[in-house]
Design a protein around this motif. Structure first.
Motif, short mmCIF file in Angstrom:
data_model
loop_
_atom_site.label_atom_id
_atom_site.label_comp_id
_atom_site.label_asym_id
_atom_site.label_seq_id
_atom_site.Cartn_x
_atom_site.Cartn_y
_atom_site.Cartn_z
N HIS A 1 3.12 5.09 -3.45
CA HIS A 1 2.35 5.85 -3.18
C HIS A 1 1.04 5.80 -3.98
O HIS A 1 0.93 5.19 -5.02
N CYS A 2 -0.16 6.27 -3.22
CA CYS A 2 -1.29 6.24 -4.15
C CYS A 2 -1.49 7.53 -4.86
O CYS A 2 -0.64 8.29 -4.74
N ALA A 3 -2.75 7.75 -5.69
CA ALA A 3 -2.67 9.00 -6.31
C ALA A 3 -2.84 10.06 -5.76
O ALA A 3 -2.67 11.07 -5.97
N GLU A 4 -3.34 9.93 -4.26
CA GLU A 4 -3.59 11.21 -3.35
C GLU A 4 -2.09 11.68 -2.92
O GLU A 4 -2.21 13.16 -2.45
N HIS A 5 -1.49 10.79 -2.60
CA HIS A 5 -0.05 11.30 -1.83
C HIS A 5 1.13 11.07 -2.80
O HIS A 5 1.25 10.30 -3.71
N ASP A 6 2.01 12.20 -2.42
CA ASP A 6 3.39 12.13 -3.44
C ASP A 6 4.44 12.45 -2.75
O ASP A 6 5.62 12.68 -2.97
N GLY B 1 0.89 -1.24 0.07
CA GLY B 1 0.01 0.00 -0.14
C GLY B 1 0.82 1.34 0.04
O GLY B 1 1.98 1.35 0.23
N CYS B 2 0.04 2.41 -0.03
CA CYS B 2 0.60 3.69 0.06
C CYS B 2 1.61 4.02 1.29
O CYS B 2 1.05 3.54 2.27
N CYS B 3 2.61 4.57 1.15
CA CYS B 3 3.34 4.54 2.51
C CYS B 3 2.83 5.90 3.37
O CYS B 3 3.29 6.01 4.32
N VAL B 4 1.59 6.47 2.99
CA VAL B 4 1.04 7.56 3.88
C VAL B 4 -0.19 6.93 4.50
O VAL B 4 -0.52 6.92 5.84
N CYS B 5 -1.22 6.42 3.60
CA CYS B 5 -2.39 6.04 3.88
C CYS B 5 -2.71 4.43 3.95
O CYS B 5 -3.78 3.94 4.30
N ALA B 6 -1.81 3.80 3.10
CA ALA B 6 -2.10 2.31 3.04
C ALA B 6 -3.11 1.93 2.22
O ALA B 6 -3.18 0.54 1.91
N THR B 7 -3.73 2.67 1.35
CA THR B 7 -4.34 2.28 0.41
C THR B 7 -3.68 1.73 -0.92
O THR B 7 -2.44 2.08 -0.78
N PRO B 8 -4.30 1.19 -1.88
CA PRO B 8 -3.38 0.47 -2.65
C PRO B 8 -2.27 1.23 -3.48
O PRO B 8 -2.87 2.25 -3.93
ZN LIG Z 1 -1.83 7.47 0.08
#
Ligand SMILES: [Zn+2]
Length: 124
Positions: free
Chosen positions: A80-85, A27-34
């Motif tokens: 990362h997910c699309a929301e976070h960078d 998952g994303c390293c911020v929010c753990a979504t895929p």
């Molecule tokens: Zn994220």
């Protein structure tokens, strides 16, 4: 005590790099979504570089690119997910092999990373 899901505004939770091949937690390293993409993090000559988004097609996670010549540059791709960078930064840390340390915003992700990438046992 920090909440399990605490996320700091800036990368702060350190994790040493202990191998050329990194095992990233899911998952994303911020929010753990895929995670849908990797964000390139660079470290050069003791400075923390800027992060650059790369396309999901170029997602080659888990390996560190090293360039030399006029200084050594290390590049790795952090999920990362699309929301976070901006979930993590890379910095030079002498004493590690390779001499790198990652700082994460997510406390949970840092702990998961440390479980997957334990520090090598020190010789007694
Ligand atoms: Zn994220």
């Amino acid at each position: 005590m920090l909440a399990d899901d605490y996320v700091h505004p800036k990368p702060g939770f350190p994790a040493p790099v202990t191998s050329e091949t990194i095992c990233w937690p899911e998952g994303c390293c911020v929010c753990a979504t895929p995670a849908t993409r990797g964000i390139e993090a660079k470290a050069e000559d003791g400075q923390t570089g800027t992060n650059v988004a790369v396309a999901a097609a170029g997602l080659a996670l888990g390996s560190i690119a090293v360039r030399t010549g006029g200084g050594t540059t290390y590049t790795l791709r952090i999920p990362h997910c699309a929301e976070h960078d901006d979930g993590a930064t890379l910095e030079i840390k002498s004493g590690n092999v390779p001499p790198l340390q990652i700082r994460f915003r997510s406390y949970a992700y840092q702990r998961r990373f440390l479980q997957l990438n334990p520090k090598p046992a020190k010789a007694a």
